[in-house]
Design a protein around this motif. Structure first.
Motif, short mmCIF file in Angstrom:
data_model
loop_
_atom_site.label_atom_id
_atom_site.label_comp_id
_atom_site.label_asym_id
_atom_site.label_seq_id
_atom_site.Cartn_x
_atom_site.Cartn_y
_atom_site.Cartn_z
N LEU A 96 0.81 -1.22 0.00
CA LEU A 96 0.00 0.00 0.00
C LEU A 96 0.84 1.28 0.00
N HIS A 97 2.15 1.15 -0.14
CA HIS A 97 3.01 2.33 0.02
C HIS A 97 2.74 3.40 -1.03
N ASP A 98 2.21 3.03 -2.20
CA ASP A 98 1.96 4.00 -3.27
C ASP A 98 0.48 4.20 -3.56
N ILE A 99 -0.39 3.73 -2.67
CA ILE A 99 -1.83 3.77 -2.95
C ILE A 99 -2.37 5.21 -3.02
N GLY A 100 -1.61 6.16 -2.50
CA GLY A 100 -2.05 7.55 -2.52
C GLY A 100 -1.71 8.33 -3.77
N HIS A 101 -1.06 7.68 -4.74
CA HIS A 101 -0.72 8.39 -5.98
C HIS A 101 -1.98 8.81 -6.72
N GLY A 102 -1.93 10.01 -7.27
CA GLY A 102 -3.03 10.52 -8.09
C GLY A 102 -2.80 10.23 -9.55
N PRO A 103 -3.65 10.76 -10.43
CA PRO A 103 -3.52 10.53 -11.87
C PRO A 103 -2.12 10.85 -12.39
N PHE A 104 -1.60 9.97 -13.21
CA PHE A 104 -0.29 10.10 -13.84
C PHE A 104 0.85 10.23 -12.83
N SER A 105 0.63 9.68 -11.64
CA SER A 105 1.69 9.56 -10.63
C SER A 105 2.38 10.90 -10.34
N HIS A 106 3.72 10.93 -10.43
CA HIS A 106 4.48 12.10 -10.03
C HIS A 106 4.22 13.31 -10.92
N ALA A 107 3.76 13.09 -12.14
CA ALA A 107 3.57 14.19 -13.09
C ALA A 107 2.61 15.25 -12.55
N LEU A 108 1.61 14.84 -11.77
CA LEU A 108 0.61 15.78 -11.27
C LEU A 108 0.60 15.90 -9.74
N GLU A 109 1.69 15.46 -9.11
CA GLU A 109 1.74 15.61 -7.66
C GLU A 109 1.71 17.08 -7.28
N TYR A 110 0.89 17.45 -6.33
CA TYR A 110 0.65 18.81 -5.86
C TYR A 110 -0.18 19.66 -6.82
N GLN A 111 -0.51 19.15 -8.00
CA GLN A 111 -1.25 19.95 -8.96
C GLN A 111 -2.75 19.93 -8.68
N LEU A 235 3.69 20.39 -19.87
CA LEU A 235 2.47 20.70 -20.60
C LEU A 235 1.24 20.25 -19.81
N LEU A 236 1.31 19.05 -19.25
CA LEU A 236 0.19 18.53 -18.48
C LEU A 236 -0.08 19.40 -17.24
N GLN A 237 0.99 19.81 -16.58
CA GLN A 237 0.84 20.70 -15.43
C GLN A 237 0.27 22.05 -15.85
N SER A 238 0.66 22.50 -17.04
CA SER A 238 0.14 23.77 -17.56
C SER A 238 -1.35 23.68 -17.86
N VAL A 239 -1.81 22.52 -18.30
CA VAL A 239 -3.24 22.32 -18.54
C VAL A 239 -4.02 22.54 -17.24
N ILE A 240 -3.56 21.91 -16.16
CA ILE A 240 -4.23 22.05 -14.86
C ILE A 240 -4.20 23.50 -14.39
N LYS A 241 -3.05 24.13 -14.54
CA LYS A 241 -2.90 25.53 -14.13
C LYS A 241 -3.85 26.43 -14.92
N ARG A 242 -3.95 26.20 -16.25
CA ARG A 242 -4.81 27.05 -17.09
C ARG A 242 -6.29 26.83 -16.75
N ILE A 243 -6.67 25.62 -16.50
CA ILE A 243 -8.06 25.34 -16.14
C ILE A 243 -8.43 26.09 -14.86
N LYS A 244 -7.55 26.02 -13.86
CA LYS A 244 -7.81 26.71 -12.60
C LYS A 244 -7.91 28.22 -12.81
N GLU A 245 -7.05 28.74 -13.66
CA GLU A 245 -7.07 30.18 -13.94
C GLU A 245 -8.37 30.58 -14.62
N LEU A 246 -8.81 29.80 -15.59
CA LEU A 246 -10.07 30.11 -16.28
C LEU A 246 -11.25 30.04 -15.32
N LEU A 247 -11.28 29.00 -14.48
CA LEU A 247 -12.37 28.87 -13.51
C LEU A 247 -12.38 30.05 -12.53
#
Length: 408
Positions: A96-111, A235-247
């Motif tokens: 269970l050590h990695d069960i807390g990973h979110g989508p795309f693992s480290h790529a979106l950590e903290y995003q 780029l993926l992190q920028s997508v999340i950032k842009r969505i938040k900015e638009l919202l």
């Protein structure tokens, strides 16, 4: 519908047959929290560089458990006392050590959720599973959090020579086809021992450790820090950032319900009976892919273009340098992009940016101890007197600049 639990044997492409050690562990694997890991890519967007790298956190977790079984067998053969309860806890903790990973693992950590690490989320999931399984994960959680009185058990889960690293290097090497990571995990485990409840490596395994650390360093340069992969993750992190900015600016963005839930909140609670944890347990890579598909049709040029670039693998150009990137070079690419697409500087900054990466093979602050033939413990670098061991201490830093491929 319920099915009767049985002891299972799984066929793994790396190790062959993997046995599940108990019916309760099988029940944990069958739980929706764990099954979600089938939908979380182990290496983020690395499949855009290495097409075979589609393996998941589910594969990795089972592989770690298998290696932990081997480690327990080896240590017991060397008269290290490990009770049945401790054995069970080790299997659950590593599973269970990695069960807390979110989508795309480290790529979106903290995003998606700021200021919460995947390790903290793993602990929240383990606490919730502990409630569902009548307290049977209590010891596993103590070990995972470093609260158990036998430190070597945590070192088997999290250290510079843990079962996590032994699995992901070999597994990622297999799925990417990069041979440098194909370490001899079985020999390394065979060389493990415990002295004063501290995990050590017997002297005859010294060069196996060197090969492991060298292989890890090469895997970082060739795979984990591959320049194309770095650009894709930005780029993926920028997508999340842009969505938040638009919202935030009142612009409507179509999103999967669970993802929208996390974008619309600033504070989250993952304690007992947490709706936030339950919501998070439904997030996986498919939510992000669907978001990219929806975003590609958005009227906002920045969001639409970012999404299309990832979906169609039209990625940024990225150049590495041994020296920091001068701001004038970044500004040059920014102005060129602004002129080509009539963008503001802020909009262009989603596509043009600089940064740095660091690769360190061996952190001396968390030493690997070598047990020599006289029964004395010697720190790895002192035990290996060749210059190749000292080279493992060298931190290498590289700088990069990302920008679109525009025609002159």
């Amino acid at each position: 519908m319920k099915q009767q639990n049985k002891l299972k044997i799984l066929n793994d492409p790396i190790y062959g047959f993997i046995s599940i050690p108990s019916e309760e562990i099988f029940s944990i694997i069958e739980h929706p929290y764990f099954q979600r890991l089938r939908r979380i890519t182990q290496m983020g967007l690395s499949y855009l560089v290495y097409p075979g790298a589609h393996h998941t956190r589910f594969h990795h977790a089972l592989g770690c458990m298998h290696l932990m079984q081997k480690a327990v067998q080896v240590l017991r053969s060397k008269l290290v006392e490990i009770s049945e309860d401790e054995e069970d806890a080790l299997y659950k903790a590593i599973l269970l050590h990695d069960i807390g990973h979110g989508p795309f693992s480290h790529a979106l950590e903290y995003q998606i959720i700021k200021n919460v690490t995947h390790e903290q989320l793993s602990c929240h999931f383990m606490n919730e599973l502990n409630r569902k399984f009548n307290g049977s994960l209590t010891l596993a959680i103590q070990i995972f959090k470093g609260e158990y009185h036998r430190p070597f058990m945590l070192e088997l889960i999290s250290s510079q020579l843990d079962m996590d690293r032994l699995d992901y290097l070999k597994r990622d090497s297999f799925y990417t086809g990069v041979a440098e990571g194909n370490i001899n995990s079985q020999r390394l485990i065979t060389m493990l021992n415990v002295v004063d409840d501290q995990l050590v490596v017997e002297e005859k395994g010294l060069y196996s450790v060197e090969n492991f650390l060298s292989g890890r360093r090469l895997m970082y340069w060739q795979v984990y820090l591959h320049k194309t992969g770095i650009g894709a993750e930005h780029l993926l992190q920028s997508v999340i950032k842009r969505i938040k900015e638009l919202l935030d600016n009142g612009v409507e963005v179509k999103l999967p319900d669970n993802l929208k839930y996390f974008f619309n909140k600033d504070f989250f609670s993952f304690e007992a009976d947490s709706k936030d944890l339950e919501r998070f347990s439904f997030l996986d890579d498919s939510d992000i892919i669907y978001t990219l598909k929806l975003g590609s049709a958005h009227r906002d040029f920045v969001l639409s273009e970012l999404c299309k670039m990832i979906l169609n693998r039209q990625l940024l150009k990225i150049k590495f340098s041994d020296k920091p990137i001068p701001q004038r070079k970044v500004d040059k690419h920014l102005k060129k992009l602004q002129k080509s697409y009539q963008l503001t500087e802020q909009e262009a900054s989603y596509f043009v940016f600089s940064g740095d990466v660091v690769n360190l093979a061996y952190a001396k602050a968390k030493p690997i101890q070598i047990l020599n033939k006289k029964g004395k413990l010697i720190e790895l670098i002192k035990a290996g007197k060749e210059d190749s061991f000292k080279a493992l201490l060298k931190e290498v830093k590289k700088y990069y600049c990302c920008y679109p491929k525009l025609q002159d």
